[in-house]
Design a protein around this motif. Structure first.
Motif, short mmCIF file in Angstrom:
data_model
loop_
_atom_site.label_atom_id
_atom_site.label_comp_id
_atom_site.label_asym_id
_atom_site.label_seq_id
_atom_site.Cartn_x
_atom_site.Cartn_y
_atom_site.Cartn_z
N THR A 100 5.03 -15.14 -16.86
CA THR A 100 4.27 -16.51 -16.28
C THR A 100 4.06 -15.58 -14.03
OG1 THR A 100 5.84 -17.65 -16.62
CG2 THR A 100 3.55 -16.98 -17.46
N ASN A 101 5.70 -15.67 -13.86
CA ASN A 101 5.13 -15.97 -12.30
C ASN A 101 5.98 -15.11 -11.89
OD1 ASN A 101 8.23 -15.36 -13.49
ND2 ASN A 101 10.02 -16.59 -11.56
N ARG A 102 5.86 -14.01 -11.83
CA ARG A 102 5.42 -12.20 -11.44
C ARG A 102 4.41 -12.74 -10.40
NH1 ARG A 102 7.17 -7.83 -15.55
NH2 ARG A 102 9.38 -8.27 -15.53
N PRO A 103 2.94 -12.66 -10.86
CA PRO A 103 1.92 -13.34 -10.59
C PRO A 103 2.38 -13.85 -8.96
CG PRO A 103 1.16 -12.97 -12.18
CD PRO A 103 3.35 -12.84 -12.44
N ASP A 104 2.85 -15.39 -9.47
CA ASP A 104 3.12 -16.02 -8.63
C ASP A 104 3.69 -15.38 -7.39
OD1 ASP A 104 1.65 -17.55 -9.10
OD2 ASP A 104 2.99 -19.30 -9.78
N VAL A 105 5.02 -14.44 -7.40
CA VAL A 105 6.07 -13.56 -5.81
C VAL A 105 5.25 -12.30 -5.76
CG1 VAL A 105 8.46 -13.08 -6.17
CG2 VAL A 105 7.63 -15.43 -7.34
N LEU A 106 5.23 -11.66 -6.23
CA LEU A 106 4.94 -10.40 -6.55
C LEU A 106 3.77 -10.93 -5.77
CD1 LEU A 106 7.35 -8.77 -9.18
CD2 LEU A 106 7.64 -9.24 -6.60
N GLY A 107 2.80 -11.03 -6.44
CA GLY A 107 1.26 -10.49 -5.99
C GLY A 107 1.08 -11.37 -4.71
N SER A 108 0.98 -13.02 -4.57
CA SER A 108 1.19 -13.28 -3.19
C SER A 108 1.74 -12.69 -2.13
CB SER A 108 1.75 -15.09 -3.64
OG SER A 108 1.12 -15.61 -4.73
N ALA A 109 2.94 -11.97 -3.11
CA ALA A 109 3.72 -10.92 -1.63
C ALA A 109 2.80 -9.95 -1.30
CB ALA A 109 5.09 -10.91 -2.52
N HIS A 110 2.39 -9.14 -2.36
CA HIS A 110 1.13 -8.47 -1.77
C HIS A 110 -0.05 -8.90 -1.11
CE1 HIS A 110 3.88 -6.29 -4.48
NE2 HIS A 110 3.05 -5.32 -3.96
N ASP A 111 -0.43 -9.74 -1.02
CA ASP A 111 -1.45 -10.56 -0.70
C ASP A 111 -0.94 -11.32 1.04
OD1 ASP A 111 -2.94 -10.16 -3.15
OD2 ASP A 111 -3.08 -12.57 -2.82
N LEU A 112 0.03 -11.55 0.92
CA LEU A 112 1.06 -11.99 1.67
C LEU A 112 0.73 -10.64 3.30
CD1 LEU A 112 1.43 -13.79 4.38
CD2 LEU A 112 4.18 -13.95 3.07
N SER A 113 1.14 -9.78 2.60
CA SER A 113 1.10 -8.24 2.90
C SER A 113 0.47 -8.04 3.75
CB SER A 113 1.69 -7.16 2.04
OG SER A 113 2.42 -5.66 2.95
N ASN A 114 -0.93 -7.54 3.08
CA ASN A 114 -2.09 -7.23 3.51
C ASN A 114 -2.48 -8.24 4.67
OD1 ASN A 114 -2.10 -5.63 1.53
ND2 ASN A 114 -3.20 -6.64 -0.21
N TRP A 115 -2.19 -9.74 4.32
CA TRP A 115 -2.76 -10.35 5.21
C TRP A 115 -1.75 -10.09 6.88
CZ3 TRP A 115 -0.77 -14.11 9.29
CH2 TRP A 115 -1.86 -14.89 8.76
N LEU A 116 -1.31 -10.10 6.49
CA LEU A 116 0.03 -9.52 7.74
C LEU A 116 -0.66 -8.28 8.25
CD1 LEU A 116 3.77 -10.99 6.10
CD2 LEU A 116 1.89 -11.33 8.16
N ASP A 117 -0.91 -7.89 7.79
CA ASP A 117 -2.07 -6.98 8.18
C ASP A 117 -3.25 -6.51 9.03
OD1 ASP A 117 -0.26 -3.79 7.55
OD2 ASP A 117 -0.73 -4.04 5.47
N GLU A 118 -3.98 -7.20 8.49
CA GLU A 118 -5.61 -8.50 8.67
C GLU A 118 -5.41 -8.96 10.04
OE1 GLU A 118 -7.57 -9.95 4.98
OE2 GLU A 118 -7.44 -7.69 3.92
N ASN A 119 -3.76 -9.50 10.12
CA ASN A 119 -3.87 -10.84 11.14
C ASN A 119 -2.45 -9.72 12.04
OD1 ASN A 119 -5.68 -12.20 10.36
ND2 ASN A 119 -5.27 -11.84 8.02
N PRO A 120 -2.58 -9.06 12.61
CA PRO A 120 -1.37 -8.82 13.45
C PRO A 120 -0.98 -9.67 14.38
CG PRO A 120 -3.12 -7.42 14.05
CD PRO A 120 -3.45 -8.20 12.65
N VAL A 121 0.33 -10.22 14.86
CA VAL A 121 1.55 -11.17 15.46
C VAL A 121 1.58 -10.33 16.59
CG1 VAL A 121 2.25 -12.60 16.48
CG2 VAL A 121 0.93 -13.03 14.40
N GLN A 122 1.65 -10.30 18.12
CA GLN A 122 2.49 -9.91 18.62
C GLN A 122 3.31 -10.20 19.45
OE1 GLN A 122 0.33 -6.44 21.23
NE2 GLN A 122 -1.92 -6.20 19.35
#
Length: 144
Positions: A122-144
């Motif tokens: 039950t906690n896999r989506p919180d950890v792994l799903g959110s990690a994938h969402d965060l990785s995508n967000w970081l791609d869409e919002n790059p910081v230099q």
């Protein structure tokens, strides 16, 4: 008899000097230590790369088995760089907290999932799903 009294006095003085010297070296050493500097948070770009590398590492592995309790190590491998990323985001003075709002929400979900303390499916989506969402967000919002 005089020699024995003098010898005892000399031994007593030497013993007292040794005790005083020892206590001065070790007893107050704690108070004399300088506080160590906190390690600097890594740059956001470095922390982002490490976090996204962990997510990619999970994706290129065999994923999580269906059985409960068999994915905890992989969840920890993604959550640890997420903690470092949060520290880097907190230290980033260029963008500020408003920029990171969505990222903080996803990091909070990862930490909530990890707070369970084990893999319970039950906690896999919180950890792994959110990690994938965060990785995508970081791609869409790059910081230099």
């Amino acid at each position: 008899m005089g020699r024995f009294a003098w010898g005892r006095t000399a031994v007593g003085v030497l013993l007292a000097a040794a005790v005083m010297g020892t206590s001065a070296c070790g007893g107050d050493a704690e108070a004399q230590k300088k506080p160590t500097a906190k390690p600097k948070a890594p740059a956001v770009a470095v922390a982002t790369k490490a976090f996204q590398g962990a997510v990619t590492g999970f994706d290129t592995s065999d994923g999580c088995p269906k059985a409960e309790g068999e994915c905890w190590d992989k969840m920890k491998a993604v959550a640890e760089p997420a903690k470092v990323l949060r520290k880097a985001m907190n230290a980033d003075k260029k963008t500020g907290p408003a920029f990171w709002r969505e990222a903080y929400v996803l990091l909070d979900k990862i930490e909530e999932g990890m707070a369970v303390g084990e893999d319970r499916l039950t906690n896999r989506p919180d950890v792994l799903g959110s990690a994938h969402d965060l990785s995508n967000w970081l791609d869409e919002n790059p910081v230099q």
